[in-house]
Write an enzyme that holds these catalytic residues in place. Structure first.
Site, PDB file in Angstrom:
ATOM      1  N   LYS A  32     -47.606  40.890  34.447  1.00  0.00           N
ATOM      2  CA  LYS A  32     -47.929  41.742  33.310  1.00  0.00           C
ATOM      3  C   LYS A  32     -46.933  41.572  32.167  1.00  0.00           C
ATOM      4  CE  LYS A  32     -45.323  45.592  34.965  1.00  0.00           C
ATOM      5  NZ  LYS A  32     -44.662  46.641  34.265  1.00  0.00           N
ATOM      6  N   THR A  33     -45.679  41.322  32.508  1.00  0.00           N
ATOM      7  CA  THR A  33     -44.707  41.154  31.434  1.00  0.00           C
ATOM      8  C   THR A  33     -45.021  39.894  30.643  1.00  0.00           C
ATOM      9  OG1 THR A  33     -43.085  42.229  32.860  1.00  0.00           O
ATOM     10  CG2 THR A  33     -42.248  41.167  30.886  1.00  0.00           C
ATOM     11  N   ASP A 217     -46.194  49.607  28.134  1.00  0.00           N
ATOM     12  CA  ASP A 217     -45.988  49.120  29.494  1.00  0.00           C
ATOM     13  C   ASP A 217     -45.986  50.308  30.460  1.00  0.00           C
ATOM     14  OD1 ASP A 217     -45.437  47.359  31.507  1.00  0.00           O
ATOM     15  OD2 ASP A 217     -43.284  47.287  31.140  1.00  0.00           O
ATOM     16  N   GLU A 218     -46.299  50.082  31.711  1.00  0.00           N
ATOM     17  CA  GLU A 218     -46.265  51.129  32.748  1.00  0.00           C
ATOM     18  C   GLU A 218     -47.010  52.377  32.288  1.00  0.00           C
ATOM     19  OE1 GLU A 218     -45.156  50.459  35.652  1.00  0.00           O
ATOM     20  OE2 GLU A 218     -43.311  49.270  35.577  1.00  0.00           O
ATOM     21  N   GLN A 248     -49.225  52.109  41.387  1.00  0.00           N
ATOM     22  CA  GLN A 248     -47.765  52.186  41.326  1.00  0.00           C
ATOM     23  C   GLN A 248     -47.288  53.440  40.604  1.00  0.00           C
ATOM     24  OE1 GLN A 248     -45.481  48.407  40.906  1.00  0.00           O
ATOM     25  NE2 GLN A 248     -47.476  47.543  40.436  1.00  0.00           N
ATOM     26  N   ARG A 607     -42.686  44.673  46.932  1.00  0.00           N
ATOM     27  CA  ARG A 607     -41.436  44.121  46.409  1.00  0.00           C
ATOM     28  C   ARG A 607     -41.099  42.800  47.094  1.00  0.00           C
ATOM     29  NH1 ARG A 607     -42.085  45.612  42.202  1.00  0.00           N
ATOM     30  NH2 ARG A 607     -44.030  46.382  43.067  1.00  0.00           N
TER      31      ARG A 607
END
Length: 673
Positions: A32-33, A217-218, A248, A607
């Site tokens: 996504k980044t 973002d997020e 998340q 993770r």
DNA sequence: TGACGCTGAGTTTTT
DNA sequence: CTCAGCGTCA
């Protein structure tokens, strides 16, 4: 080379959709980044946007920093000039700065962090003869009011019970004090700009003209107020991209509203939704495990992560006799794995639900001489020496900050007793001035002995001098001199248990000063101007440069909570304490928020890049006595065929050998289900 | 003002 | 159990 070249089709779609509102549902590790940073580059290079008309908003300084770096790699030189990449709070701060008068604040305003707010609320409770045993709850409520865009009068008129009314009144007092102190709290950094935009269309217009494309973002972590701010800024054209993952969302307990993802659909009927489902991080088995666990939650948007990185190794589930054995096992595992996989210590992470769990593993790692880094321990800013110096800085910039005044008036000792200060406070209130100002007023002589007046006057004069010199001369040199003038080091030695502790604390102080200096110099190099109060404000917002960067370089095992692990990745991940009442946590079971616990588990699993190990203890010392535990329900939710069980009773050896459907029955049997 | 002992809580915490 | 926070007393 095009900024689109390394993207998969979905990612390209997300980057190229620029005409209307876009929601990118980005699964864990789906790049996504890359999408956000490349989209910024695309907007500038291919769509005629000037960088200064684009803003990207994140939640953490770290994410903002990373994003800036990655955008910098995609753009040359001055192409990125004027681009805003910042946290929500930093953006809010800048808006308030620029619209200071309209927002109703004076320059040099203070920012209250959570601790400051708490202290102020406590004081208010005491002044009103109320108990502070519900302080946390009240603080949460006040924060909630602000997140929901409710003013004190809104809260008051909505109150259904006496209790609610009381909280609303406290909220009202709290706001009054903040205003009097020329201060804002963290929530205000979002709320004030939002209300400002609502009430002043001309100001909003100006900012809409400034920010013509917004990326968030997020997004699942936004609260009501943050969403409102976004909506106001993007206007009806909806030129925005928000990126988020409802799976998340682990901060609902703190006011985050994952529902905002759904709300977008209603608020923007022409919303385009793009799903990023290819995971570039983990092996197939890890991903399958993650998918299967999270499938137990309800979903609005279905999403299936996949990976083409091969199945990888099975996930291990290790049950140990006690928590001590568990910690020791992880320590020895790390040594073992490190040799086997030729890995570095920093390739390992140990994740846990609660901070207290860190203690044991820390002990064991020390025992085996494994270097580790515990993140999220007592924050730099909660240290007394830092709060002291910060209070000096705040008072220098903002004479109205009575809280700062009270913190430092006797640090170091200035021989001013409680009586004197009480009289001063009474007098200040009567005259409607701040405490610092009251020190200079003539009426003091009639209230207190001349020695006391003299001390107050000297303090006032000294602070004024510092204020002037910070504005007119070199602020850094002034501050350094101030700290020496104070003989703060001597004070630390007096108030520390050991000389080495005092030295450590003094080092923190100088680190703080260095940070400000560096921040200003760094901005200067880039051609920006960063004033002294900007730098201090950024410190309050925890935007401490370099610090993490330095530490991350070290080869250390990473110890952190599951919450703190969001956004990170590690080749080898251990999640410990997979027990009912711990993960999921007892309180979450009681509060019926299992789904959020499951997302926490999901975050933990995702993770891991290559190896995932889950551990639990059969017995755990709780409140002084050993308690039998039962395995977490989340273990059952994993794909049993892919698990390698160990320590679940005498059949464990066979189980390891003949993995398969028998394992499920075997496990259930063992757990007496 | 500091030291001592009592009491009660004991998830997570981007800013 | 263990630790923070508070109140009391010297």
């Amino acid at each position: 080379m095009s900024v689109l070249s390394q993207l998969n089709p979905r990612q390209k779609e997300a980057v190229k959709h620029i005409d209307g509102p876009l929601l990118v549902l980005a699964g864990a590790g789906s790049g996504k980044t890359s999408v956000i940073t490349r989209k910024i580059a695309y907007l500038i290079q291919s769509c005629g946007y000037s960088a200064r008309h684009i803003a990207a908003v994140t939640f953490t300084n770290k994410a903002a920093k990373e994003m800036k770096e990655r955008v910098g790699q995609l753009l040359q030189g001055d192409q990125s000039r004027g681009l805003i990449v910042s946290t929500f709070h930093n953006l809010g701060l800048n808006i308030i700065r620029k619209e200071l008068k309209t927002a109703g604040y004076k320059s040099g305003f203070s920012i209250f962090d959570g601790t400051d707010s708490r202290a102020l609320l406590k004081e208010i409770l005491h002044k009103n003869d109320l108990d502070d045993d519900q302080l946390d709850l009240i603080q949460q409520q006040v924060s909630q009011f602000k997140n929901d865009l409710k003013t004190p009068s809104d809260a008051l008129s909505m109150a259904q019970s006496e209790g609610e009314q009381r909280i609303a009144i406290i909220y009202e007092h709290y706001q009054k004090y903040l205003k009097a102190y020329n201060a804002v709290d963290f929530d205000d950094l979002i709320l004030v700009p939002t209300l400002l935009f609502r009430q002043h269309p001309e100001v909003l217009e100006k900012w809409r003209n400034r920010i013509r494309y917004l990326l968030v973002d997020e997004y699942q972590d936004t609260n009501g107020c943050q969403y409102e701010l976004v909506k106001l800024l993007v206007g009806k054209f909806g030129r925005f991209t928000v990126v988020g993952d409802d799976d998340q969302s682990i901060y609902a307990w703190r006011g985050a509203r994952p529902e905002n993802l759904v709300q977008l659909n209603e608020d923007y009927p022409n919303l385009q939704v793009v799903k990023l489902e290819q995971n570039y991080r983990s092996t197939g088995l890890i991903l399958k495990a993650a998918n299967q666990v999270i499938a137990n939650n309800d979903h609005i948007y279905e999403k299936a992560l996949w990976s083409d990185m091969g199945f990888g190794d099975p996930i291990r589930v290790i049950k140990c006799k006690t928590e001590e054995v568990e910690a020791e096992r992880i320590a020895t595992e790390i040594i073992d794995q490190k040799l086997k996989s030729n890995a570095q210590f920093l390739d390992f992470a140990v994740l846990f639900r609660g901070n207290h769990q860190a203690r044991l593993i820390e002990m064991k790692l020390q025992q085996f001489q494994i270097p580790y880094k515990l993140s999220g321990s007592t924050s730099f800013f909660s240290r007394n020496e830092i709060k002291d110096i910060m209070s000096y800085l705040k008072l220098i910039m903002n004479p109205d900050d009575d809280t700062a005044f009270l913190r430092i008036i006797n640090v170091p000792r200035r021989q001013l007793g409680a009586q004197t200060l009480e009289k001063l406070a009474g007098y200040a209130q009567e005259r409607g001035v701040n405490l610092l100002g009251a020190c200079a007023e003539m009426g003091l002589e009639t209230l207190m002995p001349p020695q006391a007046v003299d001390k107050l006057r000297r303090f006032h004069h000294w602070i004024e001098g510092l204020t002037r010199r910070c504005a007119e001369e070199d602020p850094i040199a002034t501050i350094k001199e101030m700290i020496n003038d104070l003989d703060y080091e001597a004070w630390l030695h007096q108030n520390s248990n050991t000389p080495s502790q005092a030295e450590r604390r003094m080092k923190n102080v100088w680190y703080l000063v260095d940070s400000i200096e560096k921040m200003i110099n760094q901005a200067e190099e880039k051609g920006d101007e960063l004033s002294f109060d900007d730098a201090v404000a950024r410190l309050v917002l925890r935007d401490l440069l370099e610090r993490q960067a330095e530490e991350e370089e070290l080869d250390q095992v990473q110890l952190m909570t599951l919450h703190a692990s969001k956004g990170l990745e590690f080749p080898h991940v251990y999640i410990m304490g997979l027990e009912e009442d711990l993960l999921p946590h007892r309180n979450s079971i009681d509060a019926d928020t299992i789904e959020e616990e499951r997302r926490l588990m999901y975050v933990g699993i995702t993770r891991a890049k290559r190896h995932l190990t889950l551990t639990l203890a059969g017995k755990r010392r709780q409140y002084g006595e050993d308690q039998e535990t039962s395995p977490s329900r989340f273990i059952e939710e994993l794909p049993q065929d892919d698990l390698q069980y160990e320590g679940f009773g005498q059949a464990s050896v066979e189980q390891q050998k003949e993995r398969g459907s028998a394992a499920i029955a075997g496990l259930k049997n063992m757990m007496n289900i």
